[in-house]
Design a protein around this motif. Structure first.
Motif, PDB file in Angstrom:
ATOM      1  N   THR A 154       0.836  -1.197   0.000  1.00  0.00           N
ATOM      2  CA  THR A 154       0.000   0.000   0.000  1.00  0.00           C
ATOM      3  C   THR A 154       0.871   1.248   0.000  1.00  0.00           C
ATOM      4  OG1 THR A 154      -1.347  -1.273   1.532  1.00  0.00           O
ATOM      5  CG2 THR A 154      -2.059   0.959   1.040  1.00  0.00           C
ATOM      6  N   LEU A 155       1.910   1.191   0.823  1.00  0.00           N
ATOM      7  CA  LEU A 155       2.840   2.316   0.895  1.00  0.00           C
ATOM      8  C   LEU A 155       3.458   2.607  -0.475  1.00  0.00           C
ATOM      9  CD1 LEU A 155       4.426   4.336   2.523  1.00  0.00           C
ATOM     10  CD2 LEU A 155       5.931   2.513   3.283  1.00  0.00           C
ATOM     11  N   SER A 158       1.268   4.322  -2.969  1.00  0.00           N
ATOM     12  CA  SER A 158       0.776   5.658  -2.656  1.00  0.00           C
ATOM     13  C   SER A 158       1.316   6.747  -3.576  1.00  0.00           C
ATOM     14  CB  SER A 158       1.070   6.005  -1.191  1.00  0.00           C
ATOM     15  OG  SER A 158       2.457   6.188  -0.989  1.00  0.00           O
ATOM     16  N   TRP A 162      -0.512  10.727  -6.207  1.00  0.00           N
ATOM     17  CA  TRP A 162      -0.225  12.158  -6.381  1.00  0.00           C
ATOM     18  C   TRP A 162       0.853  12.449  -7.430  1.00  0.00           C
ATOM     19  CZ3 TRP A 162       4.857  12.619  -5.463  1.00  0.00           C
ATOM     20  CH2 TRP A 162       5.437  11.681  -4.596  1.00  0.00           C
ATOM     21  N   TYR A 178      10.898   5.777  -0.835  1.00  0.00           N
ATOM     22  CA  TYR A 178      10.103   4.652  -0.346  1.00  0.00           C
ATOM     23  C   TYR A 178      10.988   3.487   0.068  1.00  0.00           C
ATOM     24  CZ  TYR A 178       5.782   6.926  -1.773  1.00  0.00           C
ATOM     25  OH  TYR A 178       4.734   7.788  -1.869  1.00  0.00           O
ATOM     26  N   PHE A 181      12.237   4.228   3.487  1.00  0.00           N
ATOM     27  CA  PHE A 181      11.138   4.156   4.464  1.00  0.00           C
ATOM     28  C   PHE A 181      10.798   2.703   4.784  1.00  0.00           C
ATOM     29  CE2 PHE A 181       7.076   4.623   6.418  1.00  0.00           C
ATOM     30  CZ  PHE A 181       6.925   5.941   6.793  1.00  0.00           C
ATOM     31  N   GLN A 184      13.707   0.754   6.670  1.00  0.00           N
ATOM     32  CA  GLN A 184      13.751   1.199   8.066  1.00  0.00           C
ATOM     33  C   GLN A 184      12.553   0.676   8.843  1.00  0.00           C
ATOM     34  OE1 GLN A 184      17.163   2.212   8.280  1.00  0.00           O
ATOM     35  NE2 GLN A 184      16.046   3.028  10.027  1.00  0.00           N
ATOM     36  N   GLY A 185      11.387   0.743   8.202  1.00  0.00           N
ATOM     37  CA  GLY A 185      10.167   0.301   8.877  1.00  0.00           C
ATOM     38  C   GLY A 185      10.183  -1.184   9.197  1.00  0.00           C
TER      39      GLY A 185
ATOM     40  N   ASP B 144      11.350  15.084   2.531  1.00  0.00           N
ATOM     41  CA  ASP B 144      10.195  15.814   2.016  1.00  0.00           C
ATOM     42  C   ASP B 144       8.978  15.546   2.905  1.00  0.00           C
ATOM     43  OD1 ASP B 144       9.267  16.726  -1.204  1.00  0.00           O
ATOM     44  OD2 ASP B 144       7.829  16.397   0.406  1.00  0.00           O
ATOM     45  N   ILE B 147       5.608  14.399   1.052  1.00  0.00           N
ATOM     46  CA  ILE B 147       5.593  13.019   0.582  1.00  0.00           C
ATOM     47  C   ILE B 147       5.563  12.039   1.742  1.00  0.00           C
ATOM     48  CG2 ILE B 147       7.009  11.265  -0.550  1.00  0.00           C
ATOM     49  CD1 ILE B 147       7.781  13.286  -2.575  1.00  0.00           C
ATOM     50  N   TYR B 150       2.087  11.815   3.070  1.00  0.00           N
ATOM     51  CA  TYR B 150       1.242  10.969   2.227  1.00  0.00           C
ATOM     52  C   TYR B 150       1.555   9.503   2.479  1.00  0.00           C
ATOM     53  CZ  TYR B 150       0.277  15.225  -0.457  1.00  0.00           C
ATOM     54  OH  TYR B 150      -0.101  16.480  -0.835  1.00  0.00           O
ATOM     55  N   ALA B 151       2.850   9.206   2.587  1.00  0.00           N
ATOM     56  CA  ALA B 151       3.261   7.823   2.828  1.00  0.00           C
ATOM     57  C   ALA B 151       2.687   7.329   4.152  1.00  0.00           C
ATOM     58  CB  ALA B 151       4.783   7.724   2.842  1.00  0.00           C
ATOM     59  N   MET B 152       2.835   8.158   5.188  1.00  0.00           N
ATOM     60  CA  MET B 152       2.340   7.783   6.509  1.00  0.00           C
ATOM     61  C   MET B 152       0.827   7.573   6.491  1.00  0.00           C
ATOM     62  SD  MET B 152       0.527   9.460   9.067  1.00  0.00           S
ATOM     63  CE  MET B 152       0.284   9.568  10.809  1.00  0.00           C
ATOM     64  N   THR B 154      -1.280   7.003   3.863  1.00  0.00           N
ATOM     65  CA  THR B 154      -1.707   5.865   3.049  1.00  0.00           C
ATOM     66  C   THR B 154      -1.443   4.572   3.791  1.00  0.00           C
ATOM     67  OG1 THR B 154      -0.770   7.158   1.254  1.00  0.00           O
ATOM     68  CG2 THR B 154      -1.682   5.016   0.695  1.00  0.00           C
ATOM     69  N   LEU B 155      -0.260   4.507   4.407  1.00  0.00           N
ATOM     70  CA  LEU B 155       0.100   3.323   5.173  1.00  0.00           C
ATOM     71  C   LEU B 155      -0.919   3.061   6.272  1.00  0.00           C
ATOM     72  CD1 LEU B 155       2.078   1.129   5.900  1.00  0.00           C
ATOM     73  CD2 LEU B 155       3.520   2.820   7.000  1.00  0.00           C
ATOM     74  N   VAL B 182       5.898   3.119  11.164  1.00  0.00           N
ATOM     75  CA  VAL B 182       6.018   4.527  10.772  1.00  0.00           C
ATOM     76  C   VAL B 182       7.180   5.214  11.485  1.00  0.00           C
ATOM     77  CG1 VAL B 182       4.901   6.784  10.915  1.00  0.00           C
ATOM     78  CG2 VAL B 182       3.601   4.804  10.126  1.00  0.00           C
ATOM     79  N   GLY B 185      10.332   4.019  10.059  1.00  0.00           N
ATOM     80  CA  GLY B 185      10.493   4.513   8.695  1.00  0.00           C
ATOM     81  C   GLY B 185      10.896   5.977   8.634  1.00  0.00           C
ATOM     82  N   LEU B 186      10.409   6.751   9.607  1.00  0.00           N
ATOM     83  CA  LEU B 186      10.703   8.185   9.605  1.00  0.00           C
ATOM     84  C   LEU B 186      12.060   8.511  10.219  1.00  0.00           C
ATOM     85  CD1 LEU B 186       7.263   9.744  10.661  1.00  0.00           C
ATOM     86  CD2 LEU B 186       8.335   9.846   8.406  1.00  0.00           C
TER      87      LEU B 186
END
Lengths: 201, 201
Positions: A154-155, A158, A162, A178, A181, A184-185, B144, B147, B150-152, B154-155, B182, B185-186
């Motif tokens: 899903t990520l 995304s 946009w 991505y 992200f 790391q996730g 960014d 972005i 949006y990633a967070m 949508t996830l 999340v 990932g961040l």
DNA sequence: GTCTATATTTTGATAGAC
DNA sequence: GTCTATCAAAATATAGAC
């Protein structure tokens, strides 16, 4: 040489993407092709069949793209990084088709729906296998491979919502964001929640 | 006491969720309510207005839910963790409505579409603010904020696609998995890609 | 507030000429 | 392979009785 069969698909992809499958009529597709609506039925037996055709080729191409990307890679983190890049790139480059493939399942007949879901399950299975391998090797720390695969997919979808071709960010730049992200996730966190096993079912 | 006005919304939510807005007819909604289709128009002026009403209340409630959750929290990581949990919980508990709010934008009139998007932008702005704060404090390492938001989002929406109440995983368990994903990932990665600044626009 | 009846459009799909 | 003509069904919405 561009066949009318292909033109119909191209016009339908554009309309289904912009307006949705149910909100698009056969007349509109015909108008976009420059022919009468009755002529559509010489090439495709029904509106649903056009939708099914889009689903089928998109999923087949997506699967082939991933298989090609992964072939020869054995390192588990490298495989996941490659999978993310492959998935993101495909979804950005074929934005309209993948959007339809992800959102217009309800227009399919029960038989076609089953066929599409089966193909999608195969694709997801490949991702889940990488996650399970990574957990087994201690590279990832997830509690549930299935849920993590859904999260990852899903990520990675995304961006297609946009993304605008020629915009501020390139396809590769987005793929890298991505990739970072997701890796790391998936990795073990220092403050990881209790029970970081990886059952995966 | 349950009003017919509320019953119509409840039935419409269920049908729009299962079949989609365009594939659902006024007759079906009326049948689900046990009344004739003409009677629907005593309560709502059009089918589109029913859809708009669902969008509006869902977005208002979602925003209020986040505001309540964040009030009093100042630590940036704590705020993001709370935001993820709030967002995930709301999306799982009001699965049908949030699914509609995320996928049935195209059925709205241009005016209503603009109003809904404006509200959604406000919500996203709150999330982006947290990401920017986190980047400024060196807690997060994104390139960014837009972005990443949006990633967070949508996830965190993704659970609503497959979640089944009473299934294997509880709402809180799923919220914890996404929270972990999340935050990891961040956060800054040891092998972070070049240029881990946070412009955010 | 809910009903019956109906107006108006549009839909997906077919028949048959060319 | 594309056309014109048409069918039958269903759609959203309105009018007016009760």
């Amino acid at each position: 040489m561009v066949t009318m069969k292909a033109t119909i698909i191209a016009v339908a992809v554009d309309l289904f993407y912009r307006k949705g499958y149910f909100a698009t009529s056969i007349s509109e597709i015909a108008r976009g092709c420059g022919i009468q609506k009755a002529s559509i039925y010489y090439h495709y037996p029904s509106k649903e069949n056009i939708l099914y055709h889009i689903h089928e080729t998109t999923l087949d191409d997506l699967t082939a793209h991933l298989r090609r990307t992964l072939s020869g890679l054995s390192d588990v983190e490298g495989r996941m990084r490659a999978a993310v890049r492959s998935h993101v790139r495909f979804h950005l480059m074929r934005q309209k088709e993948t959007f339809i493939a992800n959102s217009e399942l309800r227009g399919l007949t029960p038989e076609h729906y089953a066929a599409v879901v089966a193909k999608r399950d195969t694709y997801e299975g490949t991702i889940q296998e990488i996650i399970r391998d990574g957990c087994a090797q201690g590279v990832f720390a997830g509690q549930d491979a299935k849920i993590l695969s859904y999260a990852m997919l899903t990520l990675c979808n995304s961006g297609a919502v946009w993304f605008k071709p020629g915009g501020r960010l390139s396809v590769d730049a987005i793929a890298r964001i991505y990739e970072q992200f997701v890796i790391q996730g998936l990795k073990a966190g220092g403050d990881g929640s209790p029970g970081s096993t990886c059952e995966g079912r």
